[in-house]
Structures are given as structure tokens and as C-alpha cells.
Design a protein around this motif. Structure first.
Motif, short mmCIF file in Angstrom:
data_model
loop_
_atom_site.label_atom_id
_atom_site.label_comp_id
_atom_site.label_asym_id
_atom_site.label_seq_id
_atom_site.Cartn_x
_atom_site.Cartn_y
_atom_site.Cartn_z
N GLU A 79 0.78 -1.28 0.16
CA GLU A 79 0.09 -0.08 -0.01
C GLU A 79 0.86 1.36 0.14
N ASN A 80 2.16 1.44 0.69
CA ASN A 80 2.86 2.44 0.87
C ASN A 80 4.09 2.50 0.07
N ALA A 81 4.24 1.77 -0.65
CA ALA A 81 5.71 1.66 -1.38
C ALA A 81 5.50 2.70 -2.60
N PRO A 82 6.91 3.21 -2.89
CA PRO A 82 6.91 4.40 -3.92
C PRO A 82 6.56 3.67 -5.33
N LYS A 83 6.36 4.46 -6.10
CA LYS A 83 6.29 3.84 -7.56
C LYS A 83 7.53 3.05 -7.86
N LEU A 84 7.36 1.88 -8.77
CA LEU A 84 8.28 0.96 -9.03
C LEU A 84 8.55 1.23 -10.39
N ASP A 85 9.98 1.05 -10.61
CA ASP A 85 10.16 0.70 -12.21
C ASP A 85 10.26 -0.65 -12.26
N PHE A 86 10.92 -1.47 -11.18
CA PHE A 86 10.84 -3.07 -11.46
C PHE A 86 9.92 -3.63 -10.25
N PHE A 87 8.96 -4.63 -10.76
CA PHE A 87 8.43 -5.30 -9.57
C PHE A 87 8.85 -6.64 -9.80
N PHE A 88 9.13 -7.10 -8.62
CA PHE A 88 10.05 -8.44 -8.63
C PHE A 88 9.22 -9.61 -7.49
N THR A 89 8.96 -10.86 -8.26
CA THR A 89 8.26 -11.68 -7.29
C THR A 89 9.08 -13.02 -7.32
N PRO A 90 9.71 -13.37 -6.02
CA PRO A 90 10.24 -14.64 -5.76
C PRO A 90 9.18 -15.83 -5.78
N GLY A 91 9.90 -16.82 -5.73
CA GLY A 91 9.04 -18.28 -5.75
C GLY A 91 9.05 -18.68 -4.46
N GLY A 92 8.45 -19.62 -4.08
CA GLY A 92 8.66 -20.46 -2.78
C GLY A 92 7.18 -21.17 -2.54
N ILE A 93 7.11 -22.05 -1.51
CA ILE A 93 5.79 -22.63 -1.36
C ILE A 93 4.87 -21.78 -0.93
N GLY A 94 5.13 -20.45 -0.14
CA GLY A 94 4.36 -19.61 0.29
C GLY A 94 3.47 -18.74 -0.97
#
Length: 152
Positions: A79-94
Motif C-alpha cells: 500500500e505505501n511503497a513508492p512507484k516502482l520501475d521493477f516489480f519482482f516476485t520470488p518463488g516459494g511454497i508460500g
């Protein structure tokens, strides 16, 4: 004389003069630590000629505990992060708990839409798939969990 190329291959074609770029990496319980930190090593490497600020983004400000029992404390929330150039999502069982949470997925979708690039590793591709924003694009994940990630 130009600097030697980075040892990891080309980064996206970033226009010269772009200034500081912000990479927001999603952190969540049961993420895989290597899936998170491996790419962050590449983007944070001193040989990388891009000016990248790496921030960790959580679903809350509570530290996220990886599958390897290492806690990563977010700098911001979705909700409060600044505007991003890159959005990264790691993997994992979660990742399944993430894509099963409609409220969190709505926030992730908004973050990706406002970003210039999105990236994932392993089952993080399932999170991206759940947004619908990669429909029609080729994507892959670890073959051992391909069905898991594809069955959003």
C-alpha cells in the motif's frame, strides 16, 4: 573505454539518463531465500552500471520468514511503497497463500500495472499469472512445480 560487461548477461534496455530506478521485491512467508536474494545480488552488483535502489515490499511491515527460516524485513508495504520501475516476485511454497488472497493479489496487480517491468523466479510466475497481466505471454517456472504455478 567502456566498463566490462556484467557477468550475468544483459539487463533490460534502459534509456540513458533514466536516473535512479527502484526495484521492489515482494517478500512473503515461505518464499525461497535463493529466489529472492540471487536476483538481488545481480541487480545490486557493483558491476551493474544501472543506478538501482532495491527495496523489499511486504503484505505488512512484519518480517517475512523464508522457507529457510531467515527473516526479511520489508521497507514498505504494497500500500505505501513508492512507484516502482521493477516489480519482482520470488518463488516459494508460500506463493500459493499469496495468490489465494484476493486483497493481496489486487494490490500486486496494481503495483505491476504502474511498474515498467515485472519479473519473477520459479513459482513467483504463478503470482504473476494470477494477475492476468501475463496472459498471452510466454512464461515458465521450475518444471517440478509447473502445474502448481499454472493452476492458479
Amino acid at each position: 573505454m567502456s566498463p566490462p560487461p556484467p557477468p550475468h548477461g544483459p539487463l533490460p534496455k534502459i534509456p540513458e539518463g533514466s536516473g535512479k530506478l527502484i526495484l521492489g521485491a515482494l517478500v512473503y512467508d515461505e518464499m525461497d531465500l535463493l529466489d529472492l536474494m540471487g536476483p538481488m545480488r545481480i541487480f545490486g552488483e557493483k558491476l551493474n552500471t544501472l543506478d538501482i535502489q532495491i527495496i523489499f515490499i511486504g503484505t505488512s511491515m512484519r518480517p517475512a520468514r523464508s522457507s529457510q527460516q531467515v527473516e526479511v524485513t520489508p521497507h514498505y508495504t504494497l500500500e505505501n511503497a513508492p512507484k516502482l520501475d521493477f516489480f519482482f516476485t520470488p518463488g516459494g511454497i508460500g506463493s500459493k497463500a499469496i495468490w489465494d488472497n484476493e486483497e493481496v493479489m489486487k494490490l500486486i496487480t496494481e503495483r505491476i500495472k504502474e511498474s515498467t517491468w515485472c519479473m519473477s523466479v520459479c513459482t513467483g510466475a504463478g503470482i504473476l499469472a494470477k494477475t492476468g497481466l501475463i496472459d498471452g505471454y510466454r512464461a515458465t517456472t521450475n518444471k517440478a512445480v509447473f502445474q502448481f504455478a499454472a493452476n492458479e
